[in-house]
Design a protein around this motif. Structure first.
Motif, PDB file in Angstrom:
ATOM      1  N   LYS A 113      10.309  12.826  -2.541  1.00 33.21           N
ATOM      2  CA  LYS A 113       9.602  11.923  -3.460  1.00 33.21           C
ATOM      3  C   LYS A 113       9.096  10.692  -2.712  1.00 33.21           C
ATOM      4  CE  LYS A 113      11.944  13.164  -7.762  1.00 33.21           C
ATOM      5  NZ  LYS A 113      12.874  12.710  -8.804  1.00 33.21           N
ATOM      6  N   GLU A 114       9.944  10.115  -1.859  1.00 30.76           N
ATOM      7  CA  GLU A 114       9.543   8.933  -1.092  1.00 30.76           C
ATOM      8  C   GLU A 114       8.410   9.277  -0.132  1.00 30.76           C
ATOM      9  OE1 GLU A 114       9.418   5.034   0.364  1.00 30.76           O
ATOM     10  OE2 GLU A 114      10.181   5.883  -1.499  1.00 30.76           O
ATOM     11  N   LEU A 115       8.486  10.422   0.493  1.00 28.80           N
ATOM     12  CA  LEU A 115       7.431  10.847   1.401  1.00 28.80           C
ATOM     13  C   LEU A 115       6.111  11.035   0.664  1.00 28.80           C
ATOM     14  CD1 LEU A 115       6.786  11.636   4.314  1.00 28.80           C
ATOM     15  CD2 LEU A 115       7.423  13.976   3.736  1.00 28.80           C
ATOM     16  N   ASN A 116       6.164  11.641  -0.506  1.00 27.52           N
ATOM     17  CA  ASN A 116       4.947  11.820  -1.308  1.00 27.52           C
ATOM     18  C   ASN A 116       4.389  10.474  -1.755  1.00 27.52           C
ATOM     19  OD1 ASN A 116       5.001  14.592  -1.050  1.00 27.52           O
ATOM     20  ND2 ASN A 116       6.185  14.890  -2.923  1.00 27.52           N
ATOM     21  N   ARG A 117       5.289   9.523  -2.083  1.00 28.63           N
ATOM     22  CA  ARG A 117       4.833   8.198  -2.488  1.00 28.63           C
ATOM     23  C   ARG A 117       4.115   7.503  -1.326  1.00 28.63           C
ATOM     24  NH1 ARG A 117       5.807   3.108  -1.959  1.00 28.63           N
ATOM     25  NH2 ARG A 117       7.575   3.389  -0.567  1.00 28.63           N
ATOM     26  N   VAL A 118       4.694   7.603  -0.139  1.00 26.84           N
ATOM     27  CA  VAL A 118       4.089   6.973   1.030  1.00 26.84           C
ATOM     28  C   VAL A 118       2.756   7.636   1.376  1.00 26.84           C
ATOM     29  CG1 VAL A 118       4.386   6.587   3.509  1.00 26.84           C
ATOM     30  CG2 VAL A 118       6.264   6.121   1.942  1.00 26.84           C
ATOM     31  N   LYS A 119       2.694   8.950   1.245  1.00 29.51           N
ATOM     32  CA  LYS A 119       1.442   9.655   1.532  1.00 29.51           C
ATOM     33  C   LYS A 119       0.336   9.270   0.545  1.00 29.51           C
ATOM     34  CE  LYS A 119       3.239  13.804   3.774  1.00 29.51           C
ATOM     35  NZ  LYS A 119       3.406  15.259   3.651  1.00 29.51           N
ATOM     36  N   ALA A 120       0.735   8.879  -0.675  1.00 25.14           N
ATOM     37  CA  ALA A 120      -0.251   8.511  -1.690  1.00 25.14           C
ATOM     38  C   ALA A 120      -0.807   7.106  -1.485  1.00 25.14           C
ATOM     39  CB  ALA A 120       0.370   8.631  -3.086  1.00 25.14           C
ATOM     40  N   LEU A 121      -0.166   6.298  -0.637  1.00 21.93           N
ATOM     41  CA  LEU A 121      -0.652   4.937  -0.393  1.00 21.93           C
ATOM     42  C   LEU A 121      -1.984   4.975   0.350  1.00 21.93           C
ATOM     43  CD1 LEU A 121       2.618   3.176   0.820  1.00 21.93           C
ATOM     44  CD2 LEU A 121       1.458   2.850  -1.360  1.00 21.93           C
ATOM     45  N   PRO A 122      -2.800   3.922   0.180  1.00 20.03           N
ATOM     46  CA  PRO A 122      -4.025   3.846   0.981  1.00 20.03           C
ATOM     47  C   PRO A 122      -3.689   3.671   2.456  1.00 20.03           C
ATOM     48  CG  PRO A 122      -3.986   2.156  -0.734  1.00 20.03           C
ATOM     49  CD  PRO A 122      -2.678   2.843  -0.769  1.00 20.03           C
ATOM     50  N   LYS A 123      -4.642   3.991   3.308  1.00 21.68           N
ATOM     51  CA  LYS A 123      -4.434   3.808   4.741  1.00 21.68           C
ATOM     52  C   LYS A 123      -4.207   2.334   5.039  1.00 21.68           C
ATOM     53  CE  LYS A 123      -7.348   7.593   6.260  1.00 21.68           C
ATOM     54  NZ  LYS A 123      -8.565   7.936   6.995  1.00 21.68           N
ATOM     55  N   PHE A 124      -3.479   2.068   6.097  1.00 23.55           N
ATOM     56  CA  PHE A 124      -3.185   0.695   6.487  1.00 23.55           C
ATOM     57  C   PHE A 124      -4.480  -0.096   6.687  1.00 23.55           C
ATOM     58  CE2 PHE A 124      -2.460  -2.458   9.851  1.00 23.55           C
ATOM     59  CZ  PHE A 124      -1.476  -3.209   9.249  1.00 23.55           C
ATOM     60  N   GLU A 125      -5.470   0.551   7.297  1.00 23.16           N
ATOM     61  CA  GLU A 125      -6.733  -0.139   7.585  1.00 23.16           C
ATOM     62  C   GLU A 125      -7.479  -0.500   6.306  1.00 23.16           C
ATOM     63  OE1 GLU A 125      -6.285   3.150   8.783  1.00 23.16           O
ATOM     64  OE2 GLU A 125      -5.317   2.471  10.621  1.00 23.16           O
ATOM     65  N   ASP A 126      -7.281   0.254   5.238  1.00 23.90           N
ATOM     66  CA  ASP A 126      -8.010   0.042   3.989  1.00 23.90           C
ATOM     67  C   ASP A 126      -7.278  -0.878   3.016  1.00 23.90           C
ATOM     68  OD1 ASP A 126      -9.838   1.823   5.023  1.00 23.90           O
ATOM     69  OD2 ASP A 126      -8.993   3.550   3.968  1.00 23.90           O
ATOM     70  N   MET A 127      -6.004  -1.173   3.268  1.00 26.78           N
ATOM     71  CA  MET A 127      -5.214  -1.947   2.313  1.00 26.78           C
ATOM     72  C   MET A 127      -5.504  -3.447   2.460  1.00 26.78           C
ATOM     73  SD  MET A 127      -1.106  -1.905   1.591  1.00 26.78           S
ATOM     74  CE  MET A 127      -1.042  -0.173   1.255  1.00 26.78           C
ATOM     75  N   THR A 128      -5.716  -4.082   1.333  1.00 25.94           N
ATOM     76  CA  THR A 128      -5.924  -5.535   1.313  1.00 25.94           C
ATOM     77  C   THR A 128      -4.606  -6.214   0.961  1.00 25.94           C
ATOM     78  OG1 THR A 128      -6.493  -5.572  -1.026  1.00 25.94           O
ATOM     79  CG2 THR A 128      -8.318  -5.227   0.541  1.00 25.94           C
ATOM     80  N   MET A 129      -4.546  -7.530   1.099  1.00 27.67           N
ATOM     81  CA  MET A 129      -3.336  -8.274   0.750  1.00 27.67           C
ATOM     82  C   MET A 129      -3.024  -8.145  -0.740  1.00 27.67           C
ATOM     83  SD  MET A 129      -2.009  -9.422   3.455  1.00 27.67           S
ATOM     84  CE  MET A 129      -0.859 -10.661   2.922  1.00 27.67           C
ATOM     85  N   GLU A 130      -4.075  -8.082  -1.556  1.00 30.16           N
ATOM     86  CA  GLU A 130      -3.863  -7.925  -2.992  1.00 30.16           C
ATOM     87  C   GLU A 130      -3.257  -6.555  -3.296  1.00 30.16           C
ATOM     88  OE1 GLU A 130      -6.756  -8.947  -1.645  1.00 30.16           O
ATOM     89  OE2 GLU A 130      -6.807 -11.038  -2.307  1.00 30.16           O
ATOM     90  N   MET A 131      -3.748  -5.535  -2.613  1.00 32.39           N
ATOM     91  CA  MET A 131      -3.192  -4.192  -2.810  1.00 32.39           C
ATOM     92  C   MET A 131      -1.729  -4.160  -2.354  1.00 32.39           C
ATOM     93  SD  MET A 131      -6.403  -1.976  -1.425  1.00 32.39           S
ATOM     94  CE  MET A 131      -5.979  -0.346  -1.939  1.00 32.39           C
ATOM     95  N   PHE A 132      -1.448  -4.805  -1.216  1.00 33.57           N
ATOM     96  CA  PHE A 132      -0.077  -4.863  -0.719  1.00 33.57           C
ATOM     97  C   PHE A 132       0.825  -5.549  -1.743  1.00 33.57           C
ATOM     98  CE2 PHE A 132       3.430  -6.729   1.675  1.00 33.57           C
ATOM     99  CZ  PHE A 132       3.891  -5.621   2.371  1.00 33.57           C
ATOM    100  N   TYR A 133       0.340  -6.622  -2.353  1.00 34.30           N
ATOM    101  CA  TYR A 133       1.116  -7.330  -3.372  1.00 34.30           C
ATOM    102  C   TYR A 133       1.371  -6.429  -4.578  1.00 34.30           C
ATOM    103  CZ  TYR A 133       2.633 -10.800  -6.749  1.00 34.30           C
ATOM    104  OH  TYR A 133       3.352 -11.479  -7.685  1.00 34.30           O
ATOM    105  N   ASP A 134       0.370  -5.625  -4.957  1.00 34.41           N
ATOM    106  CA  ASP A 134       0.555  -4.715  -6.095  1.00 34.41           C
ATOM    107  C   ASP A 134       1.587  -3.631  -5.780  1.00 34.41           C
ATOM    108  OD1 ASP A 134      -1.277  -6.119  -7.602  1.00 34.41           O
ATOM    109  OD2 ASP A 134      -2.969  -4.790  -7.089  1.00 34.41           O
ATOM    110  N   PHE A 135       1.568  -3.112  -4.548  1.00 33.22           N
ATOM    111  CA  PHE A 135       2.500  -2.047  -4.176  1.00 33.22           C
ATOM    112  C   PHE A 135       3.896  -2.574  -3.868  1.00 33.22           C
ATOM    113  CE2 PHE A 135      -1.471   0.296  -2.979  1.00 33.22           C
ATOM    114  CZ  PHE A 135      -1.302   1.356  -3.849  1.00 33.22           C
ATOM    115  N   TYR A 136       3.983  -3.748  -3.238  1.00 28.79           N
ATOM    116  CA  TYR A 136       5.261  -4.325  -2.812  1.00 28.79           C
ATOM    117  C   TYR A 136       5.360  -5.788  -3.240  1.00 28.79           C
ATOM    118  CZ  TYR A 136       5.074  -0.266   0.277  1.00 28.79           C
ATOM    119  OH  TYR A 136       4.970   0.996   0.774  1.00 28.79           O
ATOM    120  N   PRO A 137       5.557  -6.055  -4.519  1.00 34.19           N
ATOM    121  CA  PRO A 137       5.593  -7.447  -4.972  1.00 34.19           C
ATOM    122  C   PRO A 137       6.762  -8.248  -4.385  1.00 34.19           C
ATOM    123  CG  PRO A 137       6.161  -5.948  -6.753  1.00 34.19           C
ATOM    124  CD  PRO A 137       5.732  -5.106  -5.601  1.00 34.19           C
ATOM    125  N   ASP A 138       7.867  -7.614  -4.054  1.00 37.54           N
ATOM    126  CA  ASP A 138       9.015  -8.342  -3.509  1.00 37.54           C
ATOM    127  C   ASP A 138       8.830  -8.709  -2.044  1.00 37.54           C
ATOM    128  OD1 ASP A 138      10.242  -8.106  -5.945  1.00 37.54           O
ATOM    129  OD2 ASP A 138      11.395  -6.316  -5.389  1.00 37.54           O
TER     130      ASP A 138
END
Length: 130
Positions: free
Chosen positions: A69-94
């Motif tokens: 499940k964790e692997l599938n969740r990580v695979k579903a994330l956008p690529k590092f190059e495409d992720m913005t700070m706002e997207m990072f905040y949405d995925f990892y608010p803590d």
């Protein structure tokens, strides 16, 4: 012992009596084998271990399911190059920088923040020091 084809030997050896004597001597000879007393004990131990093995396998299946499940969740994330700070905040608010609710000072690492304690200081505070 493996089966011996005595007819083949009778055809190859001219004196048939030698083959007959050898056959009768071999049939009379019995190899003494020790009595097997350990196999029942080993089978008993395996039966006793079966519930533990099944429990361990079930636990490992749960771990595999969680990891998948964790692997599938990580695979579903956008690529590092495409992720913005706002997207990072949405995925990892803590873990994301939150200047409104949790302001930090540059360079935004834990060691530079007010009130930071080293692991040694935390241990001393809990009474784990000497």
């Amino acid at each position: 012992m493996p089966k011996i084809n005595w007819e083949t030997y009778r055809k190859l050896i001219p004196d048939k009596k030698i083959v007959d004597d050898l056959k009768s001597d071999l049939e009379k000879y019995k190899v003494p084998y020790p009595e097997d007393t350990l196999t029942p004990k080993i089978e008993e131990q395996w039966k006793a271990l079966q519930p533990e093995i099944e429990k361990f396998c079930a636990e490992q299946d749960k771990e595999i399911e969680k990891a998948t499940k964790e692997l599938n969740r990580v695979k579903a994330l956008p690529k590092f190059e495409d992720m913005t700070m706002e997207m990072f905040y949405d995925f990892y608010p803590d873990e994301a920088l939150d200047p409104v609710n949790r302001p930090t000072f540059w360079p935004h690492n834990p060691e530079e923040q007010p009130g930071y304690q080293t692991p040694e200081q935390k241990t001393m505070k809990k009474g784990g020091g000497h």
